[in-house]
Scaffold this motif. Structure first.
Motif, PDB file in Angstrom:
ATOM      1  N   LEU A  83       0.816  -1.219   0.000  1.00 58.19           N
ATOM      2  CA  LEU A  83       0.000   0.000   0.000  1.00 58.19           C
ATOM      3  C   LEU A  83       0.848   1.267   0.000  1.00 58.19           C
ATOM      4  O   LEU A  83       1.654   1.489   0.894  1.00 58.19           O
ATOM      5  CB  LEU A  83      -0.925   0.005   1.231  1.00 58.19           C
ATOM      6  N   ALA A  85       0.177   5.391  -0.008  1.00 54.81           N
ATOM      7  CA  ALA A  85      -0.845   6.421   0.153  1.00 54.81           C
ATOM      8  C   ALA A  85      -0.237   7.751  -0.273  1.00 54.81           C
ATOM      9  O   ALA A  85       0.975   7.958  -0.186  1.00 54.81           O
ATOM     10  CB  ALA A  85      -1.334   6.485   1.598  1.00 54.81           C
ATOM     11  N   ASP A  87      -1.068  11.978   0.202  1.00 50.92           N
ATOM     12  CA  ASP A  87      -1.846  13.171   0.525  1.00 50.92           C
ATOM     13  C   ASP A  87      -1.568  14.174  -0.592  1.00 50.92           C
ATOM     14  O   ASP A  87      -0.458  14.680  -0.714  1.00 50.92           O
ATOM     15  CB  ASP A  87      -1.426  13.724   1.882  1.00 50.92           C
ATOM     16  N   ALA A 117      -3.596   4.675  -2.685  1.00 53.47           N
ATOM     17  CA  ALA A 117      -4.720   5.399  -2.090  1.00 53.47           C
ATOM     18  C   ALA A 117      -4.403   6.890  -2.082  1.00 53.47           C
ATOM     19  O   ALA A 117      -3.525   7.340  -1.346  1.00 53.47           O
ATOM     20  CB  ALA A 117      -4.972   4.896  -0.666  1.00 53.47           C
ATOM     21  N   ILE A 118      -5.103   7.642  -2.918  1.00 53.84           N
ATOM     22  CA  ILE A 118      -4.891   9.088  -3.015  1.00 53.84           C
ATOM     23  C   ILE A 118      -6.047   9.788  -2.294  1.00 53.84           C
ATOM     24  O   ILE A 118      -7.208   9.472  -2.527  1.00 53.84           O
ATOM     25  CB  ILE A 118      -4.848   9.537  -4.489  1.00 53.84           C
ATOM     26  N   ARG A 119      -5.718  10.742  -1.434  1.00 51.96           N
ATOM     27  CA  ARG A 119      -6.770  11.481  -0.716  1.00 51.96           C
ATOM     28  C   ARG A 119      -6.483  12.980  -0.812  1.00 51.96           C
ATOM     29  O   ARG A 119      -5.409  13.380  -1.282  1.00 51.96           O
ATOM     30  CB  ARG A 119      -6.826  11.051   0.743  1.00 51.96           C
ATOM     31  N   ALA A 246     -12.913   4.728  -3.008  1.00 51.44           N
ATOM     32  CA  ALA A 246     -12.175   5.946  -3.364  1.00 51.44           C
ATOM     33  C   ALA A 246     -12.109   6.940  -2.208  1.00 51.44           C
ATOM     34  O   ALA A 246     -11.168   7.738  -2.132  1.00 51.44           O
ATOM     35  CB  ALA A 246     -12.818   6.612  -4.584  1.00 51.44           C
ATOM     36  N   THR A 250      -9.442   5.598   1.399  1.00 51.32           N
ATOM     37  CA  THR A 250      -8.270   6.453   1.209  1.00 51.32           C
ATOM     38  C   THR A 250      -8.165   7.548   2.268  1.00 51.32           C
ATOM     39  O   THR A 250      -7.102   8.136   2.451  1.00 51.32           O
ATOM     40  CB  THR A 250      -8.334   7.163  -0.165  1.00 51.32           C
ATOM     41  N   GLY A 272     -11.219  11.521  -3.311  1.00 49.44           N
ATOM     42  CA  GLY A 272     -10.099  10.590  -3.267  1.00 49.44           C
ATOM     43  C   GLY A 272     -10.122   9.671  -4.478  1.00 49.44           C
ATOM     44  O   GLY A 272     -11.058   9.718  -5.285  1.00 49.44           O
ATOM     45  N   GLU A 273      -9.075   8.876  -4.600  1.00 46.44           N
ATOM     46  CA  GLU A 273      -8.994   7.927  -5.720  1.00 46.44           C
ATOM     47  C   GLU A 273      -8.250   6.690  -5.251  1.00 46.44           C
ATOM     48  O   GLU A 273      -7.269   6.791  -4.512  1.00 46.44           O
ATOM     49  CB  GLU A 273      -8.239   8.561  -6.910  1.00 46.44           C
ATOM     50  N   LEU A 274      -8.710   5.521  -5.686  1.00 43.40           N
ATOM     51  CA  LEU A 274      -8.019   4.272  -5.370  1.00 43.40           C
ATOM     52  C   LEU A 274      -7.612   3.557  -6.649  1.00 43.40           C
ATOM     53  O   LEU A 274      -8.419   3.436  -7.573  1.00 43.40           O
ATOM     54  CB  LEU A 274      -8.918   3.348  -4.549  1.00 43.40           C
TER      55      LEU A 274
ATOM     56  N   GLY B 283      -4.401   1.569   6.220  1.00 43.80           N
ATOM     57  CA  GLY B 283      -4.282   2.773   5.409  1.00 43.80           C
ATOM     58  C   GLY B 283      -4.814   4.013   6.083  1.00 43.80           C
ATOM     59  O   GLY B 283      -5.015   4.066   7.288  1.00 43.80           O
TER      60      GLY B 283
END
Lengths: 339, 339
Positions: A83, A85, A87, A117-119, A246, A250, A272-274, B283
């Motif tokens: 994973l 991530a 920010d 995982a983009i948030r 998403a 995230t 967000g985007e997964l 996460g």
């Protein structure tokens, strides 16, 4: 940005450079400008009209409103063996993906599967550009992004979900990757905007007006109305899943959670985007690209004349040959933005 | 197995024991019998009529035909840090999942995401039982299984895809997991069989007859006809994705690849299954179960009166209270199978 019949052809690289200068002139860093320009020019090149130059006014009004940080530097976090991530720092999702891509690829190659995982990010573009490059490296990729409350859950009255696209890319032997990018709404928001601009009615079952009543008028959908999910309760369930993957997974906002009322002109959803990326060479499916080619051949034999992505690749080839088509008026508009 | 109005209530444990004895008597090992009995009894308990006791004749005719190996011992392979593969040995998929579950969970907890690829397997059951248990342990799970050529690709004329369900489970704070299990066909095959049995017509857009013409007659669909994907080209694209994930990626057969013509009575598709399992606690979404609860609350507030899984849980509670409902005739049939 008005409709016009007069079309100019411009080289892809020239369009990209022009768009990058526009972005940078209007509030982004050079790094962000390069990523967004490549994304937007690619959509224009591939005939994804609703995600090409058509999006520029929305990008610029959003940047001007202070809603998004065009100079954000994404913070990549190595969370777990599978994973990554990011920010995005209230910036755009595409630079966050670009910043995390190398680490993600390392994890995918090592583990067989990994997740990005983009948030705290804004996604205002087509989703297929986020997955297609992985398939070009032999990987399978799935992307999920939520957006802004404009879709009524099945059986409900009020918009809650975003258009919440799912995009999928798979390598295919001897051909371009097999890629789809589908909104879980009955129609993409950009296509409603285009129908409204062109004064066209929509088919039944695509949306409701501000009172929650079915309508075929794109203007009624845009003016306080909402979209419906595709395919009834099944599309609604998939849209719900996109919110959970998403946003909930995230740490991003749900499509109904952000309030941009203090930022007139803001258009980009702050969510967000997964991404889930798989290396098929690690598993039993080591001949995966050949298997994809077999499946597509059988789909054609069963009578499916158009495969997912076909139109984009055809348009891309035409753009490579003749240049990227752009309304002359839109090209003048872009050049005017540098004045 | 005929329709009847007379219903008996039976304790879940008693039904499970009865079904296990039926399976074992008709050609499975004790281990396989226990897994299939739990699966089938759970569907009956939860009101998933088309995947409960209704399936028993199909299981037994398949076992009698020699098409499936009811005594297969699944071979678990530790392929990569994020990937477990199982060769189900021409047996059922559920025992393969059970055999690999511990190793899969270890990988999920360590990596944040992991994948289980089952091949050389038969899946003749509902898909939600494969994912719900992961959500009860705080994990997010996605499952994909392809089946047998009975769905026409969008725009095509010949069946190629299976009903190809996608199932998703997510933990939800203070409540049962949020679970959906949806066929990417317009209707599940079991529901067509039930409609045919009960002499009911189907809505338009669900299927075609043997000449590829639209029909509402379930018998015409079953007798050489085919189903359509749900939601037009989008459902068709998702069905294609399920073929690639469940078969190409695992090393299983596509839905159109196996030939059971030498095994009269065979009903179970010989394909593959893919599970993707995610640990949200690793996460940014460490409050994931609370976020799921928030989303469901907002879905209800937006007017969606029935959430995915609701009906199953309501039926499950009723079965716990009063016993599992089963047609008296079906219960007599099951008991007769032990004679």
């Amino acid at each position: 940005m008005t409709n016009t019949d007069e079309v100019t052809r411009i080289a892809f690289a020239e369009l990209k450079t022009l768009l990058a200068r526009v972005f940078e002139r209007h509030g982004t860093s050079a790094e962000v400008a390069a990523v967004l320009a490549d994304n937007c020019a690619s959509a224009q090149r591939d005939g994804s009209e609703s995600h090409g130059v058509f999006r520029i006014p929305g990008y610029l009004s959003t940047l001007a409103s202070g809603w998004v940080d065009g100079r954000a530097v994404p913070q990549v976090e190595d969370i777990a063996p599978g994973l990554v991530a990011v920010d995005a720092g209230n910036g755009f999702a595409q630079p966050a993906l670009a910043a995390a891509r190398g680490l993600l690829l390392d994890k995918v190659r090592h583990n067989g599967i990994a997740m990005l995982a983009i948030r705290n990010s804004h996604h205002f573009a087509a989703l297929w550009p986020d997955v297609e490059p992985f398939a070009r490296e032999g990987l399978v990729a799935l992307a999920f992004v939520n957006s802004m409350a404009c879709v009524v859950p099945y059986g409900g009255r009020k918009p809650l979900f975003g258009t919440n696209p799912i995009s999928f890319a798979a390598p295919r032997a001897g051909a371009d990757p097999l890629v789809f990018d589908l909104a879980t709404s009955a129609i993409a928001h950009g296509d409603v905007q285009i129908a409204a601009r062109e004064g066209q009615l929509l088919p039944e079952g695509y949306g409701v007006d501000s009172d929650g009543r079915p309508t075929c008028d794109p203007a009624a959908i845009l003016n306080g109305g909402a979209l419906l999910p595709f395919g009834g309760y099944k599309g609604s369930a998939l849209s719900m899943m996109v919110e959970l993957l998403a946003a909930a997974l995230t740490g991003g906002n749900f499509s109904f959670e952000f309030d941009w009322s203090q930022h007139p002109g803001a258009k980009t959803p702050w969510t967000g985007e997964l991404l889930i990326v798989i290396d098929p060479s690690r598993g039993a499916g080591s001949n995966f690209a050949e298997r994809t080619a077999t499946l597509v051949r059988e789909m054609a034999a069963a009578g499916q004349t158009r495969q997912p992505g076909d139109r984009r690749y055809r348009q891309r080839a035409e753009s490579a040959r003749a240049g990227v088509a752009i309304a002359s008026e839109d090209l003048a508009y872009l050049r005017g933005l540098l004045g």
